[in-house]
Design an enzyme around this catalytic site. Structure first.
Site, PDB file in Angstrom:
ATOM      1  CG  HIS A  20      -5.198 -30.595 -45.783  1.00  0.00           C
ATOM      2  ND1 HIS A  20      -4.199 -31.222 -45.081  1.00  0.00           N
ATOM      3  CD2 HIS A  20      -4.607 -29.533 -46.396  1.00  0.00           C
ATOM      4  CE1 HIS A  20      -3.053 -30.591 -45.268  1.00  0.00           C
ATOM      5  NE2 HIS A  20      -3.274 -29.552 -46.048  1.00  0.00           N
ATOM      6  CE  LYS A  39       5.051 -26.399 -47.923  1.00  0.00           C
ATOM      7  NZ  LYS A  39       3.597 -26.374 -47.938  1.00  0.00           N
ATOM      8  NE  ARG A  61      -3.224 -22.731 -43.338  1.00  0.00           N
ATOM      9  CZ  ARG A  61      -2.157 -23.436 -43.605  1.00  0.00           C
ATOM     10  NH1 ARG A  61      -1.815 -24.418 -42.821  1.00  0.00           N
ATOM     11  NH2 ARG A  61      -1.416 -23.150 -44.651  1.00  0.00           N
ATOM     12  CB  SER A  82       1.274 -30.766 -43.185  1.00  0.00           C
ATOM     13  OG  SER A  82       0.112 -30.921 -43.954  1.00  0.00           O
TER      14      SER A  82
HETATM   15  P1  ADP Z   1       0.888 -26.404 -50.122  1.00  0.00           P
HETATM   16  O1  ADP Z   1       2.305 -26.866 -50.082  1.00  0.00           O
HETATM   17  O2  ADP Z   1       0.319 -26.393 -51.511  1.00  0.00           O
HETATM   18  O3  ADP Z   1       0.597 -25.147 -49.383  1.00  0.00           O
HETATM   19  P2  ADP Z   1      -0.608 -27.754 -48.016  1.00  0.00           P
HETATM   20  O4  ADP Z   1      -0.940 -29.202 -47.923  1.00  0.00           O
HETATM   21  O5  ADP Z   1       0.198 -27.154 -46.916  1.00  0.00           O
HETATM   22  O6  ADP Z   1       0.086 -27.601 -49.426  1.00  0.00           O
HETATM   23  O7  ADP Z   1      -1.940 -26.918 -48.162  1.00  0.00           O
HETATM   24  C1  ADP Z   1      -2.832 -27.143 -49.217  1.00  0.00           C
HETATM   25  C2  ADP Z   1      -3.952 -26.128 -49.161  1.00  0.00           C
HETATM   26  O8  ADP Z   1      -4.748 -26.392 -48.016  1.00  0.00           O
HETATM   27  C3  ADP Z   1      -3.506 -24.673 -49.044  1.00  0.00           C
HETATM   28  O9  ADP Z   1      -4.409 -23.869 -49.758  1.00  0.00           O
HETATM   29  C4  ADP Z   1      -3.619 -24.406 -47.568  1.00  0.00           C
HETATM   30  O10 ADP Z   1      -3.853 -23.031 -47.306  1.00  0.00           O
HETATM   31  C5  ADP Z   1      -4.850 -25.229 -47.233  1.00  0.00           C
HETATM   32  N1  ADP Z   1      -4.882 -25.598 -45.819  1.00  0.00           N
HETATM   33  C6  ADP Z   1      -3.948 -26.229 -45.103  1.00  0.00           C
HETATM   34  N2  ADP Z   1      -4.325 -26.372 -43.811  1.00  0.00           N
HETATM   35  C7  ADP Z   1      -5.551 -25.797 -43.718  1.00  0.00           C
HETATM   36  C8  ADP Z   1      -6.469 -25.568 -42.642  1.00  0.00           C
HETATM   37  N3  ADP Z   1      -6.188 -25.941 -41.404  1.00  0.00           N
HETATM   38  N4  ADP Z   1      -7.623 -24.925 -42.929  1.00  0.00           N
HETATM   39  C9  ADP Z   1      -7.884 -24.498 -44.184  1.00  0.00           C
HETATM   40  N5  ADP Z   1      -7.061 -24.667 -45.236  1.00  0.00           N
HETATM   41  C10 ADP Z   1      -5.905 -25.295 -45.008  1.00  0.00           C
END
Ligand code: ADP
Length: 161
Positions: free
Chosen positions: A17, A41, A92, A130
């Site tokens: 992130h 979620k 990703r 996460s």
């Molecule tokens: P959500 O529940 O909205 O998917 P996340 O916190 O899991 O929330 O992810 C938020 C955003 O960050 C999403 O667009 C996800 O694809 C991106 N994201 C999460 N981890 C990574 C990573 N390692 N590299 C790039 N983008 C990421």
């Protein structure tokens, strides 16, 4: 002024992130990192904990044009309220694509001005999520490669409970 919103659960924030925040902050005049509350979620960290960890990240990393906020409702309503221009999401792998593409189309249907920009993950972070952090942390594994040291202790302690 171009205002972008990077929404997500950030449960908790990872280096994946943070790398997206850093790149998006350079592309737009202002970036809002939005902790969204997704009823589908279940989260391990409270909204306050997630906000606190993100605020600390923004401060320590020195992201001057980044604001942290949270919202209970529909992302697009927040987007309209703030008169934003762009939604930022990270990609990703191909597995992210279908869901992200659907959301981008749905958001544009709800607000034709809403443009979604996808940033491709840095190669070393493609498997960071996460959920991976939570799975390792819950069993007392070392998460130092996944999250910054200034919030590591807090995350590790919380996950062990
Ligand atoms: P959500 O529940 O909205 O998917 P996340 O916190 O899991 O929330 O992810 C938020 C955003 O960050 C999403 O667009 C996800 O694809 C991106 N994201 C999460 N981890 C990574 C990573 N390692 N590299 C790039 N983008 C990421």
């Amino acid at each position: 002024m171009k205002l972008a919103i990077y929404p997500g659960s950030f449960d908790p924030v990872t280096f994946g992130h943070i790398e997206i925040i850093s790149r998006a902050a350079k592309m737009f005049d202002k970036l809002i990192v939005l902790v969204s509350v997704n009823p589908l979620k279940p989260n391990s960290f409270t909204r306050e904990e997630r906000l606190e960890m993100l605020s600390e990240t923004v401060q320590v990393e020195g992201f001057d044009n980044v604001e942290v906020d949270s919202y209970d409702g529909l992302l697009i309503d927040y987007f309209k309220q703030r008169d934003a221009d762009v939604i930022v999401r990270g990609l990703r792998a191909v597995s992210d694509f279908e869901y992200e593409f659907q959301m981008a189309q749905a958001n544009r249907k709800l607000c034709p001005k809403a443009e979604t920009v996808f940033l491709a993950s840095k190669s070393e972070y493609t498997y960071f999520s996460s959920s991976v952090v939570k799975q390792i942390g819950m069993f007392g594994g070392d998460i130092k490669d996944f999250v910054p040291e200034y919030i590591l202790g807090r995350i590790a302690n919380r996950l062990k409970k």
